[in-house]
Design an enzyme around this catalytic site. Structure first.
Site, short mmCIF file in Angstrom:
data_model
loop_
_atom_site.label_atom_id
_atom_site.label_comp_id
_atom_site.label_asym_id
_atom_site.label_seq_id
_atom_site.Cartn_x
_atom_site.Cartn_y
_atom_site.Cartn_z
N LYS A 1 -0.49 10.25 10.82
CA LYS A 1 -1.59 9.84 11.91
C LYS A 1 -0.73 10.18 13.32
O LYS A 1 0.51 9.83 13.50
CB LYS A 1 -1.76 8.43 11.97
CG LYS A 1 -2.94 8.05 12.95
CD LYS A 1 -3.45 6.59 12.78
CE LYS A 1 -4.55 6.05 13.81
NZ LYS A 1 -4.80 4.76 13.44
N SER B 1 -9.67 4.15 13.07
CA SER B 1 -9.33 5.24 13.67
C SER B 1 -8.56 6.40 13.14
O SER B 1 -8.30 7.49 13.55
CB SER B 1 -8.51 4.93 14.99
OG SER B 1 -7.40 3.99 14.60
N SER C 1 -8.47 0.19 10.82
CA SER C 1 -8.51 1.59 10.86
C SER C 1 -7.94 2.36 9.73
O SER C 1 -7.90 3.63 9.75
CB SER C 1 -7.82 1.80 12.34
OG SER C 1 -8.42 1.94 13.32
N1 GLN Z 1 -12.32 -0.32 15.38
C1 GLN Z 1 -11.24 -1.25 15.78
C2 GLN Z 1 -11.18 -0.95 17.23
O1 GLN Z 1 -11.69 0.11 18.03
C3 GLN Z 1 -10.18 -1.33 15.04
C4 GLN Z 1 -9.29 0.20 15.31
C5 GLN Z 1 -8.03 0.20 14.55
O2 GLN Z 1 -7.90 -0.68 13.84
N2 GLN Z 1 -6.98 0.81 15.16
O3 GLN Z 1 -10.42 -1.58 17.98
#
Ligand code: GLN
Length: 485
Positions: A78, A153, A177
């Site tokens: 990532k 994400s 994410s």
């Molecule tokens: N969807 C969540 C957010 O937008 C989690 C994102 C994540 O785990 N990086 O904060």
């Protein structure tokens, strides 16, 4: 089977027996990337030359009997994990040309074991999102249905693994994410216990919630990756000195006598009936295999979204203050004062969702509001942890859905952030409580979209989760489906 179709464990076996070299495997993955990438957009950077030279080195190491535990296996990373000499953008314009001078600890771990890094994969900007649509460099597509989101994400990680561009990836999970895109793309994804895996070199979003973890096509591969990235790191002050078991040992020991908790609050309104049916069939499967199913309650689940969307933006607003154009990353050159330079750099460099989070977070932390917002949210966080602890008095592991629905169409939720925030309801609590969790493929909707099953366990009990996940994987016997590529 083509080399790029192999799992990590299969690839290692073939390389150990001399049937396959790492250079052949890496070339096969790179060719696959060339083939499918125009349609899928999973990668931000493909490091062809770097990957091939790492593969050559791995072959030489194996030839002299010095193969590490990942020797010659190509992986994607990532794009918010620091990679020395390879661009690390965090999916943001503000870091579009940033080349870190150091490796994240987890990247170092992979390199030490002979892993080959193919490149860096797409993500929501600074990991803020649930679809990967906020990525500044193109939106990764769900390989099961290309017009649909990959989740986020860590969308690029999930897509690269699901579409056979590579057998494994590292993602990060601040509020779901890893688990959510793994679920939407039909792969296995694990969020370790907070403190189990070093965060050194993981670009901070919300430091008290962020964890690095693997995404793979099998539970066995996931356990192997966990063996490699787990452990204390003195460079991360929140890393925990805790023995690391061999996560691969008990995978096949079955679930006889295991107490599996079903949290009532995870099966309420808004849960799609097909998703529910898939998770219920997972529960039945574990029962048939000898697990004892118990009802449990996590009554504060309903407050997770509100608490998370205060704590995460508050921490993010502070973490992202460093991107001001002065030290690294994008700098606006038109500004005629220092203040203007800061303002312009951040206005142009950050996307809308990141700005929204900075505004919410700065507001919540501002003088006079701290007690009403951040402190209150932290108190709710403790109640959520208490709920879990109570539930683990009567069960060993929790089973539930990951997201209320399967993947949705790209663009469907891009005007209004609230439905997206709400769709995180089933994953945020594990981060607030620091618990480990995993997504295992559970089945497909009638439309052919994958649906994952979530397993969550007590702190540092990843082994139980992996064992239950491995049982689901063996017994569910999912139909072979064709990708939309
Ligand atoms: N969807 C969540 C957010 O937008 C989690 C994102 C994540 O785990 N990086 O904060």
């Amino acid at each position: 089977m083509k080399p790029y179709e192999l799992t990590i464990v299969q690839a290692l076996q073939q390389m150990d027996s001399g049937e396959l070299s790492s250079v052949e495997l890496t070339k096969s993955c790179l060719a696959r990337i060339d083939d499918v990438e125009p349609e899928l957009c999973a990668f931000i950077t493909v490091d062809k030359d770097g990957a091939l030279s790492q593969a050559e080195k791995a072959d030489k190491q194996r030839a002299v009997g010095r193969a590490g535990r990942l020797c010659g296996v190509p992986l994607s990373i990532k794009d918010l994990l620091s990679t020395r000499g390879v661009k690390t953008t965090c999916g943001s314009k503000i870091l579009a040309n940033y080349i870190p001078p150091y490796d994240a600890t987890v990247v170092e771990n992979i390199k030490q074991e002979g892993g080959v890094i193919l490149g860096k994969v797409a993500m929501d900007e600074f990991a803020m999102g649930s679809t990967s649509e906020t990525c500044a460099f193109g939106v990764p597509r769900n390989p099961w249905k290309k017009g649909y989101v990959a989740g986020g994400s860590s969308g690029g990680s999930a897509v690269s693994v699901a579409s056979y561009e590579c057998p494994g990836s590292l993602g990060s999970d601040t509020g779901g994410s890893i688990r959510q895109p793994a679920s939407l793309c039909g792969v296995v994804g694990m969020k370790p216990t907070y403190g189990r895996v070093s965060r050194y070199g993981l670009t901070a979003f919300a430091s008290s919630l962020d964890q690095v973890g693997p995404l793979c096509r099998t539970v066995e591969d996931c356990a192997l990756m966990m063996n490699i990235i787990s452990g204390y790191d003195k460079r991360d002050s929140t890393s925990v000195k805790q023995d690391v078991p061999d996560f691969s040992t008990h995978l096949n020991s079955g679930v006889k006598g295991l107490k599996v908790g079903v949290p009532a609050e995870y099966f309420t309104d808004g849960l799609d009936s097909e998703v529910e049916a898939i998770v219920r069939s997972g529960i039945d499967t574990l029962k048939k295999e000898g697990a004892e199913i118990v009802e449990v309650s996590l009554p504060h689940t309903q407050y997770a979204v509100a608490a998370y969307y205060l704590i995460a933006p508050a921490e993010a607003s502070s973490n992202l203050a460093r991107y001001d154009g002065a030290l690294y990353g994008y700098r606006d050159m038109e500004a005629d004062s220092l203040l203007d330079m800061y303002r312009q750099t951040r206005s142009i460099g950050f996307g809308a969702e990141v700005k929204r989070r900075i505004l919410i977070g700065t507001y919540a932390l501002s003088s006079g509001y701290y007690d009403a917002y951040y402190k209150k949210a932290s108190q709710v966080r403790t109640l959520i942890l208490d709920d879990f602890q109570k539930s683990f008095e009567s069960c060993d592991v929790l089973i539930s859905p990951i997201t209320p629905t399967a993947a949705w169409k790209i663009g469907e939720n891009s005007d209004d952030p609230l439905p997206l925030y709400m769709s995180d309801i089933l994953t945020l609590s594990a981060n607030l409580a620091g618990l480990p969790g995993m997504s295992v493929p559970g089945g497909f909707t009638r439309e052919g979209l994958p649906v994952g099953i979530q397993l969550q366990g007590p702190h540092f009990q990843e082994e139980i989760i992996l064992k239950a996940g491995s049982c689901l994987e063996r017994c569910l016997d999912l139909p072979a489906k064709k990708l939309d590529i």
